[in-house]
Design an enzyme around this catalytic site. Structure first.
Site, PDB file in Angstrom:
ATOM      1  N   SER A  70      71.597 -42.945 -42.654  1.00  0.00           N
ATOM      2  CA  SER A  70      70.086 -42.478 -43.234  1.00  0.00           C
ATOM      3  C   SER A  70      69.697 -41.640 -42.808  1.00  0.00           C
ATOM      4  O   SER A  70      69.142 -41.401 -43.323  1.00  0.00           O
ATOM      5  CB  SER A  70      69.926 -44.146 -42.021  1.00  0.00           C
ATOM      6  OG  SER A  70      68.621 -44.200 -42.624  1.00  0.00           O
ATOM      7  N   GLU A  96      67.525 -43.565 -27.270  1.00  0.00           N
ATOM      8  CA  GLU A  96      68.582 -43.893 -27.346  1.00  0.00           C
ATOM      9  C   GLU A  96      70.032 -43.666 -28.101  1.00  0.00           C
ATOM     10  O   GLU A  96      70.354 -43.046 -28.758  1.00  0.00           O
ATOM     11  CB  GLU A  96      68.776 -44.248 -26.236  1.00  0.00           C
ATOM     12  CG  GLU A  96      70.483 -43.822 -25.230  1.00  0.00           C
ATOM     13  CD  GLU A  96      71.065 -44.619 -24.292  1.00  0.00           C
ATOM     14  OE1 GLU A  96      71.985 -43.821 -24.361  1.00  0.00           O
ATOM     15  OE2 GLU A  96      70.118 -45.334 -23.468  1.00  0.00           O
ATOM     16  N   ARG A  97      68.802 -44.852 -29.078  1.00  0.00           N
ATOM     17  CA  ARG A  97      69.928 -45.331 -29.952  1.00  0.00           C
ATOM     18  C   ARG A  97      69.997 -44.233 -31.330  1.00  0.00           C
ATOM     19  O   ARG A  97      70.311 -44.136 -31.959  1.00  0.00           O
ATOM     20  CB  ARG A  97      70.065 -46.517 -30.769  1.00  0.00           C
ATOM     21  CG  ARG A  97      70.846 -47.383 -31.945  1.00  0.00           C
ATOM     22  CD  ARG A  97      69.897 -48.850 -32.136  1.00  0.00           C
ATOM     23  NE  ARG A  97      70.420 -49.405 -33.439  1.00  0.00           N
ATOM     24  CZ  ARG A  97      70.107 -48.683 -34.821  1.00  0.00           C
ATOM     25  NH1 ARG A  97      68.889 -48.525 -34.932  1.00  0.00           N
ATOM     26  NH2 ARG A  97      71.270 -49.543 -35.363  1.00  0.00           N
ATOM     27  N   ARG A  98      68.664 -43.981 -31.206  1.00  0.00           N
ATOM     28  CA  ARG A  98      67.619 -42.455 -32.416  1.00  0.00           C
ATOM     29  C   ARG A  98      69.062 -40.795 -31.991  1.00  0.00           C
ATOM     30  O   ARG A  98      69.582 -40.419 -32.908  1.00  0.00           O
ATOM     31  CB  ARG A  98      66.645 -42.232 -33.128  1.00  0.00           C
ATOM     32  CG  ARG A  98      65.886 -43.281 -33.735  1.00  0.00           C
ATOM     33  CD  ARG A  98      64.416 -43.640 -33.257  1.00  0.00           C
ATOM     34  NE  ARG A  98      64.127 -44.647 -32.305  1.00  0.00           N
ATOM     35  CZ  ARG A  98      63.046 -44.269 -30.999  1.00  0.00           C
ATOM     36  NH1 ARG A  98      62.180 -43.400 -31.955  1.00  0.00           N
ATOM     37  NH2 ARG A  98      62.665 -45.420 -30.869  1.00  0.00           N
ATOM     38  N   ASN A 130      60.650 -50.993 -24.719  1.00  0.00           N
ATOM     39  CA  ASN A 130      62.199 -50.975 -25.380  1.00  0.00           C
ATOM     40  C   ASN A 130      62.054 -52.954 -25.326  1.00  0.00           C
ATOM     41  O   ASN A 130      62.608 -53.230 -26.307  1.00  0.00           O
ATOM     42  CB  ASN A 130      63.522 -50.593 -23.827  1.00  0.00           C
ATOM     43  CG  ASN A 130      64.310 -49.774 -24.203  1.00  0.00           C
ATOM     44  OD1 ASN A 130      64.776 -49.006 -25.319  1.00  0.00           O
ATOM     45  ND2 ASN A 130      63.378 -48.168 -23.934  1.00  0.00           N
TER      46      ASN A 130
END
Length: 299
Positions: A70, A96-98, A130
């Site tokens: 994406s 952190e995921r991004r 979070n």
């Protein structure tokens, strides 16, 4: 589209400003700090270190790959948040995921909000943000609450105000940390739900907890079935004397009571307990009266 290009250009301009040693911004009182704080800045990924306070430690690889795809097509829609630690050095507060997905996508820079804060503020911001995400598992949320208690000394009431959750909800998450580590891992991996965990936590013996957990997984038990299993176990621990005694419908007929009274010539008392057992009391008024009754009994 023009607005997006304008924001991108602004981000690049601020990035250049932050790389200028003469404009090293360390606090909100420094020159040009107002241009950075609250704005999106494009930062080099290599200049960002992972936040040691980051509560999240479990990332779904398939989900990361989907987000990476994406990002390749649309870019990073939601900027990450970082804390400035030194000249051209930043520490991740949230996202952190991004950030991981951006690395997978081959990006060199990532849009970010820059915060100037001390470690406590950084930790609080990371944990609170979070906790409010929908993709954290229950154990990660519970650990985040626990860290707010341990490291920031927040009470459950204060946490309730910070994260917008009821105090009882926070307490339910924290109770999950009393589960056997194997069961906590099972919740994190999605083998059982938080509802299953809340049912199991009512058992103190961790060996029994684990045994019930294995039954849930092997027999695919629902939360309600688990609650019944737990209740049956708890009932088995109760002393047998606490079990209900079957009641009797036995009642002494009036005629029978009269026959006994007439026979002994005294007002005999007959009592029957709930379990059907009873006793007969024969009163006497003197030694002579007692001997009379004995003779009647002997026939």
């Amino acid at each position: 589209m023009a607005q997006a290009i304008k924001k991108q250009a602004l981000g690049r301009g601020l990035s250049a400003l932050l790389k200028d040693p003469e404009n090293d911004i360390k606090s909100v009182s420094d020159k040009n700090a107002d241009k950075v704080v609250g704005n999106i800045v494009e930062l080099e990924i290599d200049a960002i270190e992972i936040n040691p306070f980051q509560p999240r430690s479990n990332f779904n690889e398939e989900s990361l790959l989907e987000l990476s795809t994406s990002i390749k097509e649309l870019g990073v829609i939601q900027p990450i948040t970082v804390r400035k630690t030194d000249f051209n050095k930043y520490q991740l507060i949230s996202g952190e995921r991004r950030l991981r997905a951006s690395k997978l996508a081959g990006l060199n820079v990532v849009p970010a909000y820059i915060r100037i804060a001390n470690d406590n503020e950084s930790l609080t911001m990371a944990l609170v943000e979070n906790i409010q995400r929908h993709d954290l598992d229950p154990i990660e949320i519970a650990l985040s609450y626990q860290r707010l208690i341990d490291e920031i000394q927040l009470t459950q009431e204060q946490m309730s105000e910070r994260v917008g959750k009821k105090r009882s909800t926070i307490a339910n998450y924290l109770r999950l940390l009393k589960l056997d580590p194997i069961i906590q891992t099972g919740i994190r991996d999605g083998f059982i739900s938080m509802g299953h965990g809340r049912a199991i936590i009512n058992i103190e013996n961790q060996d029994v907890q684990t045994s019930i957990y294995q039954k849930i997984v092997s027999q695919n038990l629902s939360v309600r079935e688990t609650e019944t299993l737990v209740k049956n176990y708890q009932d088995s621990l109760k002393p047998k004397s606490e079990s209900k005694v079957k009641k009797t419908n036995f009642v002494i007929p009036v005629e029978a009571n009269k026959v006994i009274t007439d026979y002994f010539g005294a007002k005999v008392e007959v009592k029957v307990a709930a379990n059907g057992k009873g006793k007969i009391s024969i009163p006497f008024h003197s030694e002579e009266d007692f001997n009379r009754i004995i003779k009647l009994i002997k026939g």
